[in-house]
Design a protein around this motif. Structure first.
Motif, PDB file in Angstrom:
ATOM      1  N   SER A   6       0.844  -1.183   0.000  1.00 37.29           N
ATOM      2  CA  SER A   6       0.000   0.000   0.000  1.00 37.29           C
ATOM      3  C   SER A   6       0.884   1.240   0.000  1.00 37.29           C
ATOM      4  O   SER A   6       2.093   1.146   0.248  1.00 37.29           O
ATOM      5  N   GLY A   8       1.117   3.534  -2.619  1.00 38.01           N
ATOM      6  CA  GLY A   8       1.430   4.074  -3.927  1.00 38.01           C
ATOM      7  C   GLY A   8       0.491   5.204  -4.309  1.00 38.01           C
ATOM      8  O   GLY A   8      -0.496   5.491  -3.619  1.00 38.01           O
ATOM      9  N   GLY A   9       0.811   5.864  -5.420  1.00 33.66           N
ATOM     10  CA  GLY A   9      -0.040   6.947  -5.872  1.00 33.66           C
ATOM     11  C   GLY A   9       0.648   7.793  -6.915  1.00 33.66           C
ATOM     12  O   GLY A   9       1.701   7.426  -7.448  1.00 33.66           O
ATOM     13  N   LEU A  10       0.033   8.929  -7.196  1.00 39.58           N
ATOM     14  CA  LEU A  10       0.555   9.880  -8.178  1.00 39.58           C
ATOM     15  C   LEU A  10       1.181  11.057  -7.438  1.00 39.58           C
ATOM     16  O   LEU A  10       0.506  11.697  -6.610  1.00 39.58           O
ATOM     17  N   LEU A  17       7.068   9.484  -1.127  1.00 43.89           N
ATOM     18  CA  LEU A  17       6.040   8.505  -0.816  1.00 43.89           C
ATOM     19  C   LEU A  17       6.634   7.473   0.130  1.00 43.89           C
ATOM     20  O   LEU A  17       7.843   7.219   0.089  1.00 43.89           O
ATOM     21  N   THR A 113       1.948  -2.266  -6.001  1.00 43.49           N
ATOM     22  CA  THR A 113       1.272  -0.978  -5.856  1.00 43.49           C
ATOM     23  C   THR A 113       1.886  -0.003  -6.862  1.00 43.49           C
ATOM     24  O   THR A 113       3.104   0.048  -7.042  1.00 43.49           O
ATOM     25  N   GLN A 114       1.027   0.752  -7.530  1.00 44.00           N
ATOM     26  CA  GLN A 114       1.482   1.637  -8.606  1.00 44.00           C
ATOM     27  C   GLN A 114       2.023   2.939  -8.034  1.00 44.00           C
ATOM     28  O   GLN A 114       1.379   3.591  -7.205  1.00 44.00           O
ATOM     29  N   VAL A 115       3.185   3.318  -8.515  1.00 46.46           N
ATOM     30  CA  VAL A 115       3.769   4.624  -8.212  1.00 46.46           C
ATOM     31  C   VAL A 115       3.965   5.357  -9.535  1.00 46.46           C
ATOM     32  O   VAL A 115       4.617   4.839 -10.441  1.00 46.46           O
TER      33      VAL A 115
END
Length: 119
Positions: A6, A8-10, A17, A113-115
């Motif tokens: 968990s 991740g994000g933009l 992050l 999780t996408q970063v």
């Protein structure tokens, strides 16, 4: 066995992050933990880039050349969790980040999780 990433994000270039990976179903404190990443267009698991590793007792961490000095891996064996603090993020850090546990041939991966680092 579960590894759940968990955090991740933009974010914009230069921002930070903190990723977390919560583990369950195996003796976490006896496993070496690592973070790897898979950049866009890299489809195979073998193309994942090793980002950071931490041995079961902590200490003696290792980092990929591209993240040295910017990323920090840590673990809390009481919480069965490993972390990846990412500072000074760059667009080239954009990837899916995976948590991995390994010990004596036993290997477990999380779902990722996408970063995304973009202005």
């Amino acid at each position: 066995v579960q590894l759940v990433e968990s955090g991740g994000g933009l974010v914009q270039p230069g921002e930070s992050l903190r990723l977390s990976c919560a583990a369950s179903g195996f003796p976490f404190s006896t496993y070496r933990m690592s973070w790897s990443r898979q950049a866009p267009g890299k489809g195979a698991r073998e193309e994942r880039e090793l980002v950071a590793t931490i041995p079961r007792g902590g200490g003696n961490t290792n980092y990929g050349d591209s993240v040295k000095g910017r990323f920090t891996i840590s673990r809390d064996n009481a919480k069965n969790t490993v972390y990846l603090q990412m500072n000074s993020l760059k667009p080239d850090d954009t990837a899916v980040y995976y948590c991995k546990a390994s010990n004596n041939g036993y290997v477990y991966w999380g779902q990722g999780t996408q970063v995304t680092v973009s202005s």
